[in-house]
Design a protein around this motif. Sequence first.
Motif, mmCIF file in Angstrom:
data_model
loop_
_atom_site.group_PDB
_atom_site.id
_atom_site.type_symbol
_atom_site.label_atom_id
_atom_site.label_comp_id
_atom_site.label_asym_id
_atom_site.label_seq_id
_atom_site.Cartn_x
_atom_site.Cartn_y
_atom_site.Cartn_z
ATOM 1 N N ASN A 112 -62.895 -24.170 11.490
ATOM 2 C CA ASN A 112 -62.575 -23.427 12.771
ATOM 3 C C ASN A 112 -61.166 -23.506 13.138
ATOM 4 O OD1 ASN A 112 -62.955 -26.161 13.408
ATOM 5 N ND2 ASN A 112 -63.133 -25.798 15.556
ATOM 6 N N VAL A 113 -60.255 -24.108 12.366
ATOM 7 C CA VAL A 113 -59.056 -24.700 12.528
ATOM 8 C C VAL A 113 -58.236 -23.726 11.520
ATOM 9 C CG1 VAL A 113 -57.095 -26.153 12.499
ATOM 10 C CG2 VAL A 113 -59.350 -26.859 13.476
ATOM 11 N N GLU A 114 -57.043 -23.017 12.144
ATOM 12 C CA GLU A 114 -56.077 -22.250 11.174
ATOM 13 C C GLU A 114 -54.668 -22.343 11.562
ATOM 14 O OE1 GLU A 114 -54.911 -17.720 10.184
ATOM 15 O OE2 GLU A 114 -56.840 -17.823 10.973
ATOM 16 N N GLY A 116 -60.459 -37.637 24.734
ATOM 17 C CA GLY A 116 -61.066 -36.255 23.885
ATOM 18 C C GLY A 116 -62.134 -35.762 24.651
ATOM 19 N N ASN A 117 -63.247 -35.295 23.940
ATOM 20 C CA ASN A 117 -64.697 -34.952 24.202
ATOM 21 C C ASN A 117 -64.475 -33.561 25.128
ATOM 22 O OD1 ASN A 117 -66.051 -36.866 23.515
ATOM 23 N ND2 ASN A 117 -65.320 -38.205 25.030
ATOM 24 N N LEU A 118 -63.631 -32.369 24.445
ATOM 25 C CA LEU A 118 -63.253 -31.448 25.353
ATOM 26 C C LEU A 118 -64.403 -30.268 25.154
ATOM 27 C CD1 LEU A 118 -59.718 -31.161 23.853
ATOM 28 C CD2 LEU A 118 -60.576 -32.466 25.867
ATOM 29 N N ASP A 119 -65.479 -30.681 25.968
ATOM 30 C CA ASP A 119 -66.544 -29.777 25.631
ATOM 31 C C ASP A 119 -66.615 -28.287 26.261
ATOM 32 O OD1 ASP A 119 -67.799 -32.183 24.427
ATOM 33 O OD2 ASP A 119 -68.601 -32.731 26.409
ATOM 34 N N ALA A 158 -63.234 -26.941 20.072
ATOM 35 C CA ALA A 158 -62.665 -25.509 20.302
ATOM 36 C C ALA A 158 -63.718 -24.660 19.419
ATOM 37 C CB ALA A 158 -61.256 -24.923 20.025
ATOM 38 N N GLU A 159 -64.013 -23.671 19.603
ATOM 39 C CA GLU A 159 -64.804 -22.533 18.700
ATOM 40 C C GLU A 159 -63.976 -22.195 17.969
ATOM 41 O OE1 GLU A 159 -66.549 -18.065 18.475
ATOM 42 O OE2 GLU A 159 -66.514 -19.160 20.637
ATOM 43 N N GLN A 160 -62.655 -21.897 18.124
ATOM 44 C CA GLN A 160 -61.607 -21.551 17.026
ATOM 45 C C GLN A 160 -60.262 -22.007 17.692
ATOM 46 O OE1 GLN A 160 -61.843 -20.009 14.044
ATOM 47 N NE2 GLN A 160 -59.502 -20.435 14.164
ATOM 48 N N LEU A 161 -59.528 -22.517 16.688
ATOM 49 C CA LEU A 161 -58.238 -23.135 16.909
ATOM 50 C C LEU A 161 -57.126 -22.562 16.162
ATOM 51 C CD1 LEU A 161 -56.315 -25.195 18.755
ATOM 52 C CD2 LEU A 161 -56.776 -26.813 17.006
ATOM 53 N N TYR A 162 -56.103 -21.956 16.757
ATOM 54 C CA TYR A 162 -54.909 -21.502 15.865
ATOM 55 C C TYR A 162 -53.667 -22.376 16.326
ATOM 56 C CZ TYR A 162 -57.611 -17.125 15.464
ATOM 57 O OH TYR A 162 -58.476 -16.206 15.037
ATOM 58 N N VAL A 163 -53.206 -23.131 15.265
ATOM 59 C CA VAL A 163 -52.020 -23.900 15.524
ATOM 60 C C VAL A 163 -50.827 -23.090 14.980
ATOM 61 C CG1 VAL A 163 -50.957 -25.990 14.962
ATOM 62 C CG2 VAL A 163 -53.584 -25.930 15.345
ATOM 63 N N GLY A 170 -59.363 -29.316 17.677
ATOM 64 C CA GLY A 170 -60.184 -28.732 16.594
ATOM 65 C C GLY A 170 -61.651 -29.172 16.615
ATOM 66 N N VAL A 171 -61.780 -30.341 17.084
ATOM 67 C CA VAL A 171 -63.266 -30.821 17.243
ATOM 68 C C VAL A 171 -63.871 -29.892 18.579
ATOM 69 C CG1 VAL A 171 -65.007 -32.690 18.138
ATOM 70 C CG2 VAL A 171 -63.009 -33.046 16.492
#
Length: 627
Positions: free
Chosen positions: A432-434, A233-236, A263-268, A260-261
């Motif tokens: 931030n997750v949709e 992880g740690n996707l800075d 990204a500024e915004q995540l669309y799934v 989700g941790v």
Amino acid sequence: MSAQLNQYDFDPDALRKKYRLERDKRLRQDGNEQYQEVSGEFAYFVEDPYLEEEIEREPITDEVEVVIIGGGFGGMLAAARLREKGIDDFKIIEKGGDFGGTWYWNRYPGASCDIESYIYFPLLEETGFIPKQKYTNAPETLEYCRIICEKFNLYENACLQTEVTSTIWNEDTNRWLVKTNQNDEIKARYVVHSNGPLNRPKLPAIKGINDFKGHTFHTSRWDYEYTGGNSHGNLDNLKDKRVAIIGTGATAVQCVPHLGVGAEQLYVFQRTPSSIDVRNNQPTDPNWISTQKEGWHDERRKNFETLLTGGQVKEDLVSDGWTEAFRLLFGNLREKAPSKMKMATWAATSIFSSEMYKKGFKAYMTDKAMEAMDIRNAMQMADFQKMEQVRARAQEVVKDEKTAESLKPYYNQFCKRPCFHDEYLDTFNRPNVELVDTDGKGLEEISEKGIVFNGKEYEVDCIIFATGFEVGTDYSRRAGYQIHGVDGKTISQKWENGLATLHGMHSRGFPNSFFFGPAQSGFTATYTYSLDEQSIHLAYILEKAMDKGATRIEATQEAEEKWIQTIIEKARLTADFQENCTPGYYNNEGKINQTPQNNTYGGGPIEFFSLMEKWRSKNNLEGLEIN
């Protein structure tokens, strides 16, 4: 109905209707054609992002006894089992920068195995390796691949960063000519095709897929230079990025929590939800592992697969989410009617084939059929019960009611590969997750700025394709090279109207050629177990052939035709079950039984392995021409 509702806390008839509705809305005429091949302008999706430096070498002109194509678990196991038989004159050709196959390519954040490590890892007793936890992660799996290679000295036989471009049979010399993209020309008496059933990434054939101006990559070629972080992880680098991920299968389930941790915004974007059960990973107990007796590993693998095919065992050694499902399915039957268990696996999938329906339902309503129908109904109720638990978990974890409902899978548990994860569902509680639920339709269009669905454009900086791998397409297309057999006939020509093999391993017209994989063979949830069994079978055949001084091994026409008929007959046992499943790669995107010989062995892996063991015990290579 009232009696059923009193007995169960769900309405079976309502669930049957719901399952059918969800299946029907996802059926498509295009089947596998809904996916875009990763070639031409999309070829960058299969480039190797993990190479530290490219190997530069002169072309190899050599002659060896065996060429093994593929350096995943299948190739490694084939080589290891050959070594055990004293067969050392082989080369392994692998397109990646190292061994590992699936685990070399799939390094996405959160990548992990959903099968217990103590049975998924092969050769544990031979290597003495102890997995750190019940469910291993990708870094440890890649580490173990290297341990196997070092244990069996496989690096000295390897041609890495090398891709086969063709294999050509020479009838005069009884040799294969193997050509590569490094301009190698290697002559081999035998060739083992261990390309892996899930090795070629696929993309959705969505309008405008090449119009997007942002960043894109496939999960099997994760771009850590773009995202930052690693497999843990740690996707800075994503902290100021809007990200879309397409797909909600096993890969997405593992990487979405990290996205989700980060990204500024995540669309799934979801077409069909996965079944998400409890994982509950635990570290390995050193006291437990130290008390295991010789032979424990094979016993444990066999125990697991026996449970998954409805067989009886004294004790569930693995005791996890996989085996729990089958304890529910078969538990009551064992207690109430142990004599009926022999037909339980058959009943679990399909009591009546479509042919039987055509001839007339009443003609088959014998006492045995009625008994089987009772079993099938009991097992369906157990499956409903299990999936109700899975759906209730989504309802309990996810706070937004609409999102929770969209994440509930409405199909039988083994229509798709079940997933086990403890963070995926909770990710949808993040602000931030949709979740963009396409209600089975899939996506409409990709624009320059992002993804368009239902008239709305979702502007993003990056699109990640978690869309899986090609299944059911032409063999040579998935392998990446053509196989030219006797009289120049290609494997694509031989199999254009359906697979034709003996035991999934030999195909007439392609002598001295061995095919690894689940096609017309034993398919297991623990796929490394199946590959190990195939490797043991291969090593036995080659040892026997060499003892005889043979130079040519080929399936007889009669044996091949008989095996094809066996596969077709066994396929009927699961046809009805697969037909009722929501579309996916398990049932060829809903287009089942168009060519029924394109199936695995319908009797299950334990039955198949036993059949191969009996074949070997005859010691006469029955069904093979040996010259």
